[in-house]
Design a protein around this motif. Structure first.
Motif, PDB file in Angstrom:
ATOM      1  N   GLU A 136      46.989  39.741  41.737  1.00 25.39           N
ATOM      2  CA  GLU A 136      45.730  40.170  40.915  1.00 25.39           C
ATOM      3  C   GLU A 136      45.356  41.406  40.560  1.00 25.39           C
ATOM      4  O   GLU A 136      44.594  41.606  38.940  1.00 25.39           O
ATOM      5  CB  GLU A 136      45.111  41.377  42.700  1.00 25.39           C
ATOM      6  CG  GLU A 136      43.424  41.190  42.547  1.00 25.39           C
ATOM      7  CD  GLU A 136      42.795  41.566  43.585  1.00 25.39           C
ATOM      8  OE1 GLU A 136      42.594  42.875  43.988  1.00 25.39           O
ATOM      9  OE2 GLU A 136      42.675  40.704  44.185  1.00 25.39           O
ATOM     10  N   LYS A 139      45.382  40.346  36.069  1.00 23.78           N
ATOM     11  CA  LYS A 139      44.480  39.477  36.390  1.00 23.78           C
ATOM     12  C   LYS A 139      43.155  40.697  35.652  1.00 23.78           C
ATOM     13  O   LYS A 139      42.110  39.768  35.188  1.00 23.78           O
ATOM     14  CB  LYS A 139      43.916  38.901  37.952  1.00 23.78           C
ATOM     15  CG  LYS A 139      44.785  37.382  38.008  1.00 23.78           C
ATOM     16  CD  LYS A 139      43.601  36.550  38.901  1.00 23.78           C
ATOM     17  CE  LYS A 139      45.223  35.910  39.884  1.00 23.78           C
ATOM     18  NZ  LYS A 139      44.181  34.923  40.984  1.00 23.78           N
ATOM     19  N   TYR A 140      43.165  41.257  35.944  1.00 22.53           N
ATOM     20  CA  TYR A 140      42.388  41.963  36.130  1.00 22.53           C
ATOM     21  C   TYR A 140      42.425  43.275  35.386  1.00 22.53           C
ATOM     22  O   TYR A 140      41.476  44.469  34.900  1.00 22.53           O
ATOM     23  CB  TYR A 140      41.774  42.949  37.382  1.00 22.53           C
ATOM     24  CG  TYR A 140      41.063  41.885  37.825  1.00 22.53           C
ATOM     25  CD1 TYR A 140      39.494  42.164  38.040  1.00 22.53           C
ATOM     26  CD2 TYR A 140      40.906  41.475  39.072  1.00 22.53           C
ATOM     27  CE1 TYR A 140      38.834  41.036  38.964  1.00 22.53           C
ATOM     28  CE2 TYR A 140      40.875  40.954  40.122  1.00 22.53           C
ATOM     29  CZ  TYR A 140      39.192  40.422  39.243  1.00 22.53           C
ATOM     30  OH  TYR A 140      39.303  39.308  41.126  1.00 22.53           O
ATOM     31  N   GLN A 195      31.028  41.083  34.047  1.00 19.38           N
ATOM     32  CA  GLN A 195      31.372  39.692  34.444  1.00 19.38           C
ATOM     33  C   GLN A 195      30.299  39.000  35.649  1.00 19.38           C
ATOM     34  O   GLN A 195      30.431  36.945  35.216  1.00 19.38           O
ATOM     35  CB  GLN A 195      32.385  39.974  35.786  1.00 19.38           C
ATOM     36  CG  GLN A 195      33.498  40.710  35.322  1.00 19.38           C
ATOM     37  CD  GLN A 195      34.444  40.072  33.839  1.00 19.38           C
ATOM     38  OE1 GLN A 195      34.869  38.324  34.197  1.00 19.38           O
ATOM     39  NE2 GLN A 195      35.362  40.457  32.865  1.00 19.38           N
ATOM     40  N   GLN A 202      36.787  35.830  37.834  1.00 17.94           N
ATOM     41  CA  GLN A 202      36.961  37.645  37.568  1.00 17.94           C
ATOM     42  C   GLN A 202      36.476  37.394  38.755  1.00 17.94           C
ATOM     43  O   GLN A 202      34.778  37.423  38.595  1.00 17.94           O
ATOM     44  CB  GLN A 202      37.094  38.166  36.850  1.00 17.94           C
ATOM     45  CG  GLN A 202      38.857  38.140  35.860  1.00 17.94           C
ATOM     46  CD  GLN A 202      39.008  39.088  34.710  1.00 17.94           C
ATOM     47  OE1 GLN A 202      38.135  40.354  35.286  1.00 17.94           O
ATOM     48  NE2 GLN A 202      39.622  39.054  33.948  1.00 17.94           N
ATOM     49  N   SER A 207      36.276  43.721  39.719  1.00 14.38           N
ATOM     50  CA  SER A 207      36.121  44.056  38.307  1.00 14.38           C
ATOM     51  C   SER A 207      35.831  45.375  37.466  1.00 14.38           C
ATOM     52  O   SER A 207      36.424  46.403  36.675  1.00 14.38           O
ATOM     53  CB  SER A 207      36.025  42.706  36.975  1.00 14.38           C
ATOM     54  OG  SER A 207      36.258  41.995  36.873  1.00 14.38           O
TER      55      SER A 207
END
Length: 295
Positions: A136, A139-140, A195, A202, A207
């Motif tokens: 994770e 991903k951010y 976002q 996401q 985020s």
């Protein structure tokens, strides 16, 4: 001399000992990680690779006839790096050392029949490891980059301007904290709205949190020297140094975890941050001299 050693020279034995050490280290590292990974599939992959690394160790042992103990410093280092900084970072950092191993395999192909098979299995291991990595935090990474970039550029510049305008470390620290913390909430809110409007994969809230936390962390590190030193120029020098350290550490992490160029990304971020700080310092000098305001 054994049959397996008959066609090997001293240099070949040294290469095999190096590979043997690498295999036993990897065996123990992957075995320990397999016990800690929560995802059952990932745990199974790590356990399988650990067992195969042990088999590779035993293959080389038949040639060298030497037992090698694990390098527990390296095993513990990679284990804890993976636990603290993420499985992706830990494993990819381990894989960076595979170039030397691959070179050793290629030099043994014509004299050690098993070298080709082991080399192919190691390539399969790498593919399996890369397929399982999906953390994770990475991903951010874009949100973290956003928070770091903005804090480094904006606050380094602001502190440089405040430094000459105020020339008192307690005032500079107070102004920097207020500016930085306020900006962190503003940046997090902007990331959330961005976002949400994109409707991507996401989570907008996550985020925003990643962006805000990265921003606040950077603010605290940059403002800290003004609490520790009385001289504003010394404080500014340490703030710029801290900014460069943050840029180096973060870009090393990202370059390993995502395969980016460390040198290019570090140089770009460093030049922007230092350039903005220098410009802001000049603005502070000009404003103070033009307005004649003394604090």
């Amino acid at each position: 001399m054994t049959t397996t050693q008959a066609n090997l020279g001293k240099g070949d034995i040294e290469k095999l000992l190096f590979l043997q050490q690498d295999e036993i280290n990897s065996h123990h590292t992957y075995a320990r990680l397999a016990k800690q990974v929560k995802d059952e599939n990932n745990s199974a992959v790590l356990k399988k690779i650990s067992e195969e690394e042990k088999k590779h160790y035993e293959i080389w042992n038949r040639y060298t006839r030497m037992e090698i103990r694990p390098n527990w410093f390296q095993v513990n280092l990679f284990y804890w790096l993976a636990r603290i900084l993420g499985l992706t970072f830990g494993i990819k950092l381990m894989e960076l050392g595979e170039e030397k191993a691959q070179k050793a395999y290629s030099q043994l192909l014509d004299r050690v029949p098993e070298a080709k098979q082991v080399m192919e299995e190691e390539e399969v291991h790498e593919e399996e490891l890369m397929d399982m990595l999906d953390e994770e935090g990475l991903k951010y990474a874009g949100s973290v980059v956003l928070g770091l970039n903005d804090a480094l550029v904006e606050l380094t510049g602001a502190l440089a301007g405040f430094s000459f305008a105020f020339q008192k470390t307690n005032l500079i620290a107070l102004a920097g904290l207020i500016t930085g913390i306020s900006a962190s909430f503003s940046m997090a809110a902007s990331e959330y709205l961005s976002q949400k409007s994109e409707e991507g994969e996401q989570d907008p809230l996550k985020s925003a949190i990643y962006t805000g936390v990265a921003y606040i962390f950077t603010v605290l590190i940059l403002v800290l020297p003004y609490f520790l030193f009385q001289n504003y120029l010394v404080s500014l020098a340490f703030t710029v140094f801290n900014a460069l350290v943050i840029i180096a550490v973060f870009n090393f992490y990202i370059s390993v975890a995502k395969g980016y160029s460390f040198k290019r990304r570090f140089t770009e971020m460093a030049l922007i941050s230092v350039g903005v700080a220098a410009f802001s310092f000049i603005v502070g000098v000009v404003v103070r001299n033009v307005t004649g305001i003394e604090i």
